[in-house]
Design a protein around this motif. Sequence first.
Motif, PDB file in Angstrom:
ATOM      1  N   ALA A 209       0.847  -1.205   0.000  1.00 24.48           N
ATOM      2  CA  ALA A 209       0.000   0.000   0.000  1.00 24.48           C
ATOM      3  C   ALA A 209       0.878   1.250   0.000  1.00 24.48           C
ATOM      4  O   ALA A 209       0.636   2.208  -0.750  1.00 24.48           O
ATOM      5  CB  ALA A 209      -0.914  -0.015   1.223  1.00 24.48           C
ATOM      6  N   ALA A 210       1.937   1.242   0.815  1.00 23.71           N
ATOM      7  CA  ALA A 210       2.828   2.414   0.899  1.00 23.71           C
ATOM      8  C   ALA A 210       3.468   2.696  -0.456  1.00 23.71           C
ATOM      9  O   ALA A 210       3.564   3.854  -0.900  1.00 23.71           O
ATOM     10  CB  ALA A 210       3.900   2.183   1.964  1.00 23.71           C
ATOM     11  N   GLY A 211       3.904   1.634  -1.133  1.00 22.83           N
ATOM     12  CA  GLY A 211       4.558   1.794  -2.441  1.00 22.83           C
ATOM     13  C   GLY A 211       3.621   2.401  -3.461  1.00 22.83           C
ATOM     14  O   GLY A 211       3.985   3.312  -4.219  1.00 22.83           O
ATOM     15  N   ALA A 212       2.376   1.904  -3.487  1.00 20.87           N
ATOM     16  CA  ALA A 212       1.411   2.403  -4.465  1.00 20.87           C
ATOM     17  C   ALA A 212       1.082   3.870  -4.177  1.00 20.87           C
ATOM     18  O   ALA A 212       0.960   4.688  -5.103  1.00 20.87           O
ATOM     19  CB  ALA A 212       0.146   1.546  -4.412  1.00 20.87           C
ATOM     20  N   ILE A 213       0.983   4.214  -2.892  1.00 24.61           N
ATOM     21  CA  ILE A 213       0.670   5.604  -2.532  1.00 24.61           C
ATOM     22  C   ILE A 213       1.867   6.506  -2.862  1.00 24.61           C
ATOM     23  O   ILE A 213       1.706   7.617  -3.369  1.00 24.61           O
ATOM     24  CB  ILE A 213       0.244   5.690  -1.048  1.00 24.61           C
ATOM     25  N   PRO A 229      18.135  -3.727  10.775  1.00 26.10           N
ATOM     26  CA  PRO A 229      18.887  -2.549  10.297  1.00 26.10           C
ATOM     27  C   PRO A 229      18.710  -2.261   8.801  1.00 26.10           C
ATOM     28  O   PRO A 229      19.139  -1.230   8.311  1.00 26.10           O
ATOM     29  CB  PRO A 229      20.349  -2.920  10.600  1.00 26.10           C
ATOM     30  N   GLY A 230      18.071  -3.179   8.072  1.00 33.56           N
ATOM     31  CA  GLY A 230      17.914  -3.035   6.624  1.00 33.56           C
ATOM     32  C   GLY A 230      17.911  -4.444   6.063  1.00 33.56           C
ATOM     33  O   GLY A 230      17.610  -5.401   6.793  1.00 33.56           O
ATOM     34  N   VAL A 231      18.266  -4.599   4.792  1.00 37.26           N
ATOM     35  CA  VAL A 231      18.353  -5.955   4.244  1.00 37.26           C
ATOM     36  C   VAL A 231      19.734  -6.521   4.622  1.00 37.26           C
ATOM     37  O   VAL A 231      20.760  -5.873   4.411  1.00 37.26           O
ATOM     38  CB  VAL A 231      18.173  -5.946   2.707  1.00 37.26           C
ATOM     39  N   LEU A 232      19.708  -7.711   5.175  1.00 39.38           N
ATOM     40  CA  LEU A 232      20.954  -8.345   5.632  1.00 39.38           C
ATOM     41  C   LEU A 232      21.334  -9.485   4.699  1.00 39.38           C
ATOM     42  O   LEU A 232      20.450 -10.150   4.128  1.00 39.38           O
ATOM     43  CB  LEU A 232      20.764  -8.899   7.046  1.00 39.38           C
ATOM     44  N   THR A 255      18.170 -15.507   0.546  1.00 35.16           N
ATOM     45  CA  THR A 255      18.746 -14.500   1.454  1.00 35.16           C
ATOM     46  C   THR A 255      17.621 -13.603   1.974  1.00 35.16           C
ATOM     47  O   THR A 255      17.560 -13.255   3.149  1.00 35.16           O
ATOM     48  CB  THR A 255      19.791 -13.619   0.709  1.00 35.16           C
ATOM     49  N   ILE A 256      16.728 -13.226   1.061  1.00 32.78           N
ATOM     50  CA  ILE A 256      15.572 -12.414   1.448  1.00 32.78           C
ATOM     51  C   ILE A 256      14.363 -13.337   1.523  1.00 32.78           C
ATOM     52  O   ILE A 256      14.067 -14.051   0.569  1.00 32.78           O
ATOM     53  CB  ILE A 256      15.310 -11.298   0.414  1.00 32.78           C
ATOM     54  N   SER A 257      13.674 -13.323   2.674  1.00 35.35           N
ATOM     55  CA  SER A 257      12.516 -14.211   2.815  1.00 35.35           C
ATOM     56  C   SER A 257      11.422 -13.506   3.606  1.00 35.35           C
ATOM     57  O   SER A 257      11.593 -12.352   4.026  1.00 35.35           O
ATOM     58  CB  SER A 257      12.945 -15.500   3.531  1.00 35.35           C
ATOM     59  N   GLY A 258      10.325 -14.193   3.820  1.00 38.49           N
ATOM     60  CA  GLY A 258       9.227 -13.712   4.673  1.00 38.49           C
ATOM     61  C   GLY A 258       8.810 -12.293   4.366  1.00 38.49           C
ATOM     62  O   GLY A 258       8.681 -11.881   3.206  1.00 38.49           O
ATOM     63  N   ILE A 261      10.274  -9.865   1.677  1.00 42.37           N
ATOM     64  CA  ILE A 261       9.998  -9.984   0.231  1.00 42.37           C
ATOM     65  C   ILE A 261       9.067  -8.861  -0.242  1.00 42.37           C
ATOM     66  O   ILE A 261       9.446  -8.097  -1.141  1.00 42.37           O
ATOM     67  CB  ILE A 261       9.450 -11.386  -0.138  1.00 42.37           C
ATOM     68  N   PRO A 262       7.852  -8.710   0.347  1.00 39.71           N
ATOM     69  CA  PRO A 262       7.012  -7.592  -0.122  1.00 39.71           C
ATOM     70  C   PRO A 262       7.682  -6.232   0.052  1.00 39.71           C
ATOM     71  O   PRO A 262       7.452  -5.315  -0.743  1.00 39.71           O
ATOM     72  CB  PRO A 262       5.743  -7.696   0.737  1.00 39.71           C
ATOM     73  N   LYS A 263       8.536  -6.102   1.052  1.00 39.04           N
ATOM     74  CA  LYS A 263       9.197  -4.815   1.293  1.00 39.04           C
ATOM     75  C   LYS A 263      10.124  -4.449   0.131  1.00 39.04           C
ATOM     76  O   LYS A 263      10.027  -3.371  -0.430  1.00 39.04           O
ATOM     77  CB  LYS A 263      10.015  -4.923   2.581  1.00 39.04           C
ATOM     78  N   VAL A 264      11.032  -5.368  -0.243  1.00 37.13           N
ATOM     79  CA  VAL A 264      11.980  -5.027  -1.319  1.00 37.13           C
ATOM     80  C   VAL A 264      11.260  -4.930  -2.670  1.00 37.13           C
ATOM     81  O   VAL A 264      11.587  -4.053  -3.483  1.00 37.13           O
ATOM     82  CB  VAL A 264      13.182  -6.009  -1.408  1.00 37.13           C
TER      83      VAL A 264
END
Length: 306
Positions: A209-213, A229-232, A255-258, A261-264
Motif C-alpha cells: 500500500a505504501a509503495g502504491a501511494i 537494520p535493513g536488508v541483511l 537470502t531475502i525471505s518472509g 519480500i514484499p518490502k523489497v
Amino acid sequence: MTTPETPDILQDRAAWLERAKTLSESLPFMRQYSDETVVIKFGGHAMESDDLARLFARDIVLLKQVGVNPVVVHGGGPQIDVMLKRLDIQTPRVDGLRYTDEATVEVVEMILSGKINKQIVSAINEAGGFAVGLSGKDGHLIRARKLRRTKKDPDSNIEKILDLGFVGEPAEITPHILDVFQQTDVIPVIAPVGMGNAGETFNINADTAAGAIAAATNARRMIMLTDVPGVLDKAGNLIPEMTASQVAGYIADGTISGGMIPKVETCLEAVTQGVEAAVILDGRVPHAVLLELFTPHGVGTLIKAD
Ligand SMILES: Nc1ncnc2c1ncn2[C@@H]1O[C@H](COP(=O)(O)OP(=O)(O)O)[C@@H](O)[C@H]1O
Ligand SMILES: CC(=O)N[C@@H](CCC(=O)OP(=O)(O)O)C(=O)O
C-alpha cells in the motif's frame, strides 16, 4: 570567581551549541525536502515500543512543521496476530502475506483501521500535530482487487496460482484526498485496507500500500521502518544498496525471505514508477526518519532501479 555550578553550566552550553550546530547543518536538507511528499511506512514491529512510537510521532510533526508533506502508511501484522490468537483463528502466511478468509479480514480491518490507526493519530496529535486517520476505503483512496500472484511449485517446477482469499492489491489509487491535505497542516495516517468493485474488503500488505501511494503521489522518498537494520546478507551484514537484478537473486537464493519480500519488491516497484529513492530503515533507532532525511548519516538499505 567560579562557583561549583560553573562546569555544569559550561557543559550545558556546549551541549546546546552542538544541538544548534546540528540544526543549522540540517537546513540544506530541509530545503531539499520542502513541499515534497515523503511516504513513511511504519511497520507493526517498529511500533511495538511506546517510547519509539512517541518519538516517531514527534518526528512526523517536525517534518510537517519544516514544510515536508509526510504521509504515514502503517502496518500492524504482529498486533493482528495477537488478536487472531485470542479469537483462536489460525491463518498461515505465504511469502510474508497472511492468508485472509472472511473471519480474518474482519479482524484485520478492526485492528488496522480501528485500533492501530487511531493510536498513531492520537500519538501525532499529542505531539502537537494535526493527524487524520483514513483507510484505503476513505475517499476511494485505494481501490483494490484480489491479489494475483503465482508461485513456482518446487517439486514440479510449475507456476501455480496462489489463492490468498481476501488479500488484495491496489488496482487504482485516487490521491485526491491526499492532495487536499497537502495544502493544510493535516498529516494523513493510512491503514492498508481497500475496497473491491463488489464492495468487498481487502487486506493489503502495508508495504505494498505504501509503495502504491508513494508512486501515485510522486513522493520524493519512501521510507520503510522495520525491526532490522535493513536488508541483511546471509552472514547478517547490512547490504547498503541493492538494484533490481540483485533483489531477484537474493530472493531466489533465500537470502531475502518472509516479510522482507514484499518490502523489497515494493521499493523496486516504487523507484521504477518514479519515486527518487526507497530506503529500508531500522525503526528501532530513535529519530531514524530525521537521521535519514536531514543528515548525511542515513543508514539502512537503499533500493535503486538497475
Ligand atoms: N535478508 C533479510 N534481511 C533482513 N530481514 C529479513 C531478511 N529476510 C527476511 N527478513 C525478515 O523480515 C522481517 C521484516 O519484515 P516484517 O516482519 O514484515 O516487518 P514489518 O512488520 O516491519 O513490516 C525481519 O524481521 C526479518 O525477520
Ligand atoms: C496481506 C497481509 O499480509 N497484510 C498484512 C497487513 C498488515 C501489515 O502489513 O503489517 P506489517 O507492516 O506490520 O507487517 C497482515 O495481515 O498482517
